[in-house]
Design a protein around this motif. Sequence first.
Motif, short mmCIF file in Angstrom:
data_model
loop_
_atom_site.label_atom_id
_atom_site.label_comp_id
_atom_site.label_asym_id
_atom_site.label_seq_id
_atom_site.Cartn_x
_atom_site.Cartn_y
_atom_site.Cartn_z
N PHE A 156 -5.22 2.03 -3.52
CA PHE A 156 -6.35 1.27 -2.50
C PHE A 156 -8.12 2.06 -3.36
O PHE A 156 -8.10 2.33 -4.06
N LYS A 206 -8.79 5.16 -5.48
CA LYS A 206 -7.93 6.08 -5.80
C LYS A 206 -7.97 5.31 -7.04
O LYS A 206 -9.16 5.45 -8.03
N CYS A 216 0.37 10.13 -4.57
CA CYS A 216 -1.26 9.18 -4.18
C CYS A 216 -2.73 9.09 -5.67
O CYS A 216 -2.65 8.82 -5.70
N SER A 224 -0.87 4.86 -4.48
CA SER A 224 -1.69 4.40 -4.07
C SER A 224 -2.31 3.72 -5.14
O SER A 224 -2.54 4.65 -5.73
N PHE A 229 -3.42 13.10 3.59
CA PHE A 229 -4.76 12.07 4.90
C PHE A 229 -3.25 11.93 5.67
O PHE A 229 -2.24 11.71 5.67
N TYR A 246 -9.09 17.59 3.71
CA TYR A 246 -9.32 16.87 4.99
C TYR A 246 -8.95 17.35 6.14
O TYR A 246 -9.07 18.29 6.32
N GLY A 266 -2.99 -1.53 -2.42
CA GLY A 266 -1.68 -1.37 -3.02
C GLY A 266 -1.23 -0.41 -3.39
O GLY A 266 -1.58 0.85 -3.08
N SER A 325 0.47 10.69 4.89
CA SER A 325 1.53 11.83 4.70
C SER A 325 2.55 12.09 5.20
O SER A 325 3.41 12.22 5.17
N ASN A 361 1.31 -1.22 -0.30
CA ASN A 361 -0.08 0.19 0.09
C ASN A 361 1.04 1.08 -0.08
O ASN A 361 1.78 1.45 0.25
C1 LIG Z 1 -5.02 7.35 0.19
C2 LIG Z 1 -4.16 8.06 0.84
C3 LIG Z 1 -2.17 7.68 1.48
C4 LIG Z 1 -2.76 6.24 1.76
O1 LIG Z 1 -2.84 5.51 0.61
P1 LIG Z 1 -2.95 3.37 1.55
O2 LIG Z 1 -2.27 2.68 0.10
O3 LIG Z 1 -4.57 3.83 1.78
O4 LIG Z 1 -1.87 3.32 2.32
C5 LIG Z 1 -1.82 8.41 1.88
N1 LIG Z 1 -1.23 10.49 0.80
C6 LIG Z 1 -2.58 10.06 0.61
C7 LIG Z 1 -2.46 11.65 0.13
C8 LIG Z 1 -3.61 9.36 -0.24
O5 LIG Z 1 -4.49 10.19 -0.91
#
Ligand SMILES: *Cc1c(COP(=O)(O)O)cnc(C)c1O
Length: 378
Positions: free
Chosen positions: A181, A184, A157, A179, A83, A324, A191, A86, A56
């Motif tokens: 997720f 995304k 991401c 990411s 998020f 956020y 992943g 970061s 991830n």
């Molecule tokens: C989604 C996201 C993450 C985390 O990603 P994961 O794959 O869920 O661990 C980190 N930073 C940002 C800006 C994100 O949007």
Amino acid sequence: MSYSIPLFKLNFGIEEIQAVTETINSKWISTGPKCEELQRDFADMLNVKYAISVSNCTDSLHLACILCSIGPGDEVLCPSLTFVASVNCIRYVGAKPVFCDIVGPDHLNIDPEEIKRKITSRTKAIIVVHMAGFPAKMDEIMSIARKYKLKVIEDACHGPLSEYKEHKLGTIGDVASFSFFSNKNISTGEGGMLVTNNEEMAKRALLLRSHGMTSMSYERATGHATSYDVVELGYNFRMDDIRASIAIAQLKKLRKDLEKRAEVRARYVRLLSDISGLIVPFADNKEFVSNYIMPVVLKNSTSEKRDHVRNKLGDLGIQTSVHYPAIHKFSVYKDFNVSLPKTEYVCANEITLPMYASLSDKQIDFIVDSLNSALKNE
Ligand SMILES: *Cc1c(COP(=O)(O)O)cnc(C)c1O
């Protein structure tokens, strides 16, 4: 509650189902040939030397901090409007996050002037987040980084295929993380991908991704290696071939998906510009971007008013979100006393509108009309 217009829609179809079926039938489901194929596709797509699939993006950011030799006693400059992963990654390696404010409600990325103000002799790196897929002020940031010998980690991401002056986001700093997720632009459930042009970093990332072991089980299974040594204290940050095969299918659709999103955004921006109580961040961006999300910021507003407007949209079946809540306001960051007025204003007054490729003109018109009347009645 189920919404008639969700915030996001998965761009999945028969391709993903076939890809998974094929991988399962191959009888090799953990890290192997599909991860290799995905890494090549991803590196080609970004025009970057090395792409390493990972479990991830959070793990990738953790790895990136290790690759940049960040550790106890170091400070890392970072935004708070992102998020939490970061910034958590800085603490995983024992370093101290130093929060920087954003440029403003019309440009939600880290402010290079704040970076300059907050550099100390302990500063080791800058973590840049490209909000919504729109590029941070990379020319300024990279020149500060060169001057003070700082590493730059891009949390990309939100921005696969987003561009900044001939470069793809994620290929400008020292190392970057993506990411996969579910929500995304590229979705595999969980992943991610670490990318870099630095050979040493790539080699070390491969080791650390798998316990610091000198060979992988796929190599041993296929007779390319019979034993291994453990040369560093590593982790299990691997992706598996089931997810990799989904990602390969997703990559094939990405460009087209983003082109549709760009049309959705263009319509949004045109209609939203008629609403006086609103700021559309990055409205002046001319580059090709991923449009991961569609943020707007209310003018002369409060969080109560913003929440009212969101509730009204929700009552009409329109799902919204907030990107956020500020990280420096979370309980786990309560000791990091810092004032970031622009970040705090945006966190209290931002609304994320639905964004996905299949959003119709009629739906966009309905969302904008609903937002307009909700604001008028406030
Ligand atoms: C989604 C996201 C993450 C985390 O990603 P994961 O794959 O869920 O661990 C980190 N930073 C940002 C800006 C994100 O949007």
